[in-house]
Design a protein around this motif. Structure first.
Motif, short mmCIF file in Angstrom:
data_model
loop_
_atom_site.label_atom_id
_atom_site.label_comp_id
_atom_site.label_asym_id
_atom_site.label_seq_id
_atom_site.Cartn_x
_atom_site.Cartn_y
_atom_site.Cartn_z
N ASN A 1 0.82 -1.21 0.00
CA ASN A 1 0.00 0.00 0.00
C ASN A 1 0.85 1.26 0.00
O ASN A 1 0.49 2.28 -0.60
CB ASN A 1 -0.93 0.01 1.22
CG ASN A 1 -2.00 -1.06 1.14
OD1 ASN A 1 -2.38 -1.48 0.05
ND2 ASN A 1 -2.47 -1.52 2.28
N LEU A 2 2.00 1.18 0.68
CA LEU A 2 2.86 2.36 0.80
C LEU A 2 3.70 2.61 -0.45
O LEU A 2 4.06 3.77 -0.73
CB LEU A 2 3.79 2.20 2.01
CG LEU A 2 3.14 2.25 3.39
CD1 LEU A 2 4.14 1.83 4.46
CD2 LEU A 2 2.62 3.66 3.69
N THR A 3 4.03 1.56 -1.18
CA THR A 3 5.06 1.72 -2.21
C THR A 3 4.66 1.31 -3.62
O THR A 3 5.34 1.71 -4.57
CB THR A 3 6.29 0.88 -1.83
OG1 THR A 3 5.93 -0.51 -1.78
CG2 THR A 3 6.85 1.29 -0.47
N ALA A 4 3.61 0.53 -3.80
CA ALA A 4 3.35 -0.08 -5.11
C ALA A 4 3.26 0.95 -6.24
O ALA A 4 4.00 0.86 -7.23
CB ALA A 4 2.07 -0.92 -5.05
N ASP A 5 2.39 1.93 -6.09
CA ASP A 5 2.20 2.91 -7.17
C ASP A 5 3.46 3.74 -7.40
O ASP A 5 3.87 3.99 -8.54
CB ASP A 5 1.02 3.83 -6.84
CG ASP A 5 -0.30 3.07 -6.81
OD1 ASP A 5 -0.37 2.00 -7.45
OD2 ASP A 5 -1.24 3.54 -6.15
N ARG A 6 4.07 4.16 -6.31
CA ARG A 6 5.26 5.00 -6.42
C ARG A 6 6.43 4.23 -7.03
O ARG A 6 7.19 4.78 -7.84
CB ARG A 6 5.63 5.53 -5.03
CG ARG A 6 6.80 6.49 -5.01
CD ARG A 6 6.52 7.74 -5.80
NE ARG A 6 7.63 8.69 -5.71
CZ ARG A 6 8.01 9.47 -6.69
NH1 ARG A 6 7.39 9.43 -7.86
NH2 ARG A 6 9.00 10.32 -6.53
N LEU A 7 6.59 2.96 -6.67
CA LEU A 7 7.69 2.16 -7.21
C LEU A 7 7.53 1.96 -8.72
O LEU A 7 8.52 1.97 -9.46
CB LEU A 7 7.76 0.80 -6.51
CG LEU A 7 8.40 0.78 -5.12
CD1 LEU A 7 8.38 -0.62 -4.55
CD2 LEU A 7 9.83 1.30 -5.18
N THR A 8 6.31 1.77 -9.17
CA THR A 8 6.09 1.63 -10.61
C THR A 8 6.56 2.87 -11.35
O THR A 8 7.20 2.78 -12.41
CB THR A 8 4.59 1.39 -10.89
OG1 THR A 8 4.17 0.20 -10.21
CG2 THR A 8 4.34 1.22 -12.38
N GLU A 9 6.28 4.01 -10.78
CA GLU A 9 6.70 5.27 -11.40
C GLU A 9 8.22 5.43 -11.35
O GLU A 9 8.85 5.82 -12.34
CB GLU A 9 6.03 6.43 -10.66
CG GLU A 9 6.41 7.81 -11.18
CD GLU A 9 5.77 8.92 -10.37
OE1 GLU A 9 6.24 10.07 -10.49
OE2 GLU A 9 4.83 8.63 -9.61
N ILE A 10 8.82 5.08 -10.20
CA ILE A 10 10.27 5.24 -10.04
C ILE A 10 11.03 4.31 -10.99
O ILE A 10 12.00 4.72 -11.63
CB ILE A 10 10.67 4.97 -8.58
CG1 ILE A 10 10.13 6.07 -7.67
CG2 ILE A 10 12.19 4.87 -8.45
CD1 ILE A 10 10.34 5.80 -6.19
N MET A 11 10.60 3.06 -11.09
CA MET A 11 11.33 2.09 -11.90
C MET A 11 11.21 2.35 -13.40
O MET A 11 11.92 1.74 -14.20
CB MET A 11 10.85 0.67 -11.58
CG MET A 11 11.10 0.25 -10.14
SD MET A 11 12.81 0.53 -9.58
CE MET A 11 13.69 -0.65 -10.60
N SER A 12 10.32 3.26 -13.78
CA SER A 12 10.20 3.61 -15.20
C SER A 12 11.19 4.70 -15.61
O SER A 12 11.29 5.04 -16.79
CB SER A 12 8.77 4.09 -15.49
OG SER A 12 8.49 5.29 -14.80
N ILE A 13 11.93 5.24 -14.64
CA ILE A 13 12.93 6.27 -14.93
C ILE A 13 14.18 5.61 -15.51
O ILE A 13 14.75 4.70 -14.91
CB ILE A 13 13.28 7.06 -13.66
CG1 ILE A 13 12.03 7.76 -13.12
CG2 ILE A 13 14.39 8.07 -13.93
CD1 ILE A 13 12.24 8.45 -11.78
N ALA A 14 14.61 6.05 -16.67
CA ALA A 14 15.73 5.40 -17.37
C ALA A 14 17.08 5.74 -16.74
O ALA A 14 17.97 4.89 -16.69
CB ALA A 14 15.72 5.80 -18.84
#
Length: 252
Positions: A207-220
């Motif tokens: 709940n704390l990280t799922a959405d944010r991690l998806t966004e972060i890991m898309s950074i090249a």
């Protein structure tokens, strides 16, 4: 082969630290190391590959909850250049683990299978392997094959399956021998305490990280991505600490 195990798990450790090392002493072939210091040097490429070959079939057989550090050492003290010691490293590690106090869902056995004029041969000599159509290393328990590694010269799928079945019959014999060894000299397995994990921790982390991690890991770009990942990890750890799931100061 020999096995060492730590009596306790390090604080905050969340992985299984297994080290497997295979070394071929120069003295095993009656030689002196040819470097300036006349001492054994760093592991050769072959020694590293055999260490990995030994590691792969034994690693899955430790209990999932067991996190004590384990070290397995296979050392060649005598070699005749006829019998390849790589398979013996796997069998030796299996025997050492099975008779030791380390929790281990073994034993396992390993064999090399060669193919000569349509006939399978178990553990052929090193000179004979030069003319074999098949060089197959098989490792497994009495009930299943765990690892296969090798090479072949245009061998059919049917022949490969027969080679696996052929090798597994000998693996069963090795497993039976190691079981008998444990009955004679084995010691009681050590007790260990599985780490308790609160059932709702995974849900909180998601709940704390799922959405944010998806966004972060898309950074090249690497450095911006790692900086944001570290920041998000700190935020999640802080919030988990506030609700009592982890102690950020446990290692201080």
């Amino acid at each position: 082969s020999c096995v060492c195990v730590s009596p306790d798990v390090k604080p905050q450790q969340d992985f299984f630290p297994l080290t497997v090392e295979y070394r071929e002493k120069s003295s095993s072939a009656g030689r002196i190391p040819g470097n300036f210091f006349r001492r054994e040097g760093r592991p050769s490429e072959r020694e590293i590959l055999v260490s990995r070959l030994t590691d792969r079939p034994i690693r899955p057989l430790f209990p999932k909850e067991f996190l004590n550090e384990v070290q397995v050492f296979s050392t060649v003290f005598s070699a005749d250049n006829e019998n390849n010691p790589d398979v013996m490293s796997i069998n030796g590690a299996s025997a050492a683990l099975h008779i030791s106090k380390v929790p281990f869902h073994g034993p396992i056995g390993a064999v090399r299978v060669g193919l000569f004029d349509g006939e399978f041969v178990v553990n052929p000599s090193m000179p004979d392997m030069a003319r074999s159509q098949l060089d197959l290393v098989i490792a497994g328990t009495r009930n299943a094959i765990l690892m296969v590694e090798g090479q072949a010269d245009e061998v059919s799928e049917e022949t490969m399956v027969k080679a696996l079945e052929f090798g597994h019959e000998y693996i069963k014999q090795i497993c039976d021998t190691i079981e008998e060894l444990r009955r004679r000299v084995g010691v009681e397995k050590m007790a260990y305490s599985p780490r308790e994990v609160l059932p709702d921790v995974e849900g909180h982390v998601a709940n704390l990280t799922a959405d944010r991690l998806t966004e972060i890991m898309s950074i090249a770009e690497k450095h911006p991505r790692e900086a944001l990942l570290a920041a998000q990890t700190a935020i999640a750890a802080s919030e988990l600490n506030q609700i009592g799931h982890i102690d950020l100061h446990a290692n201080e």
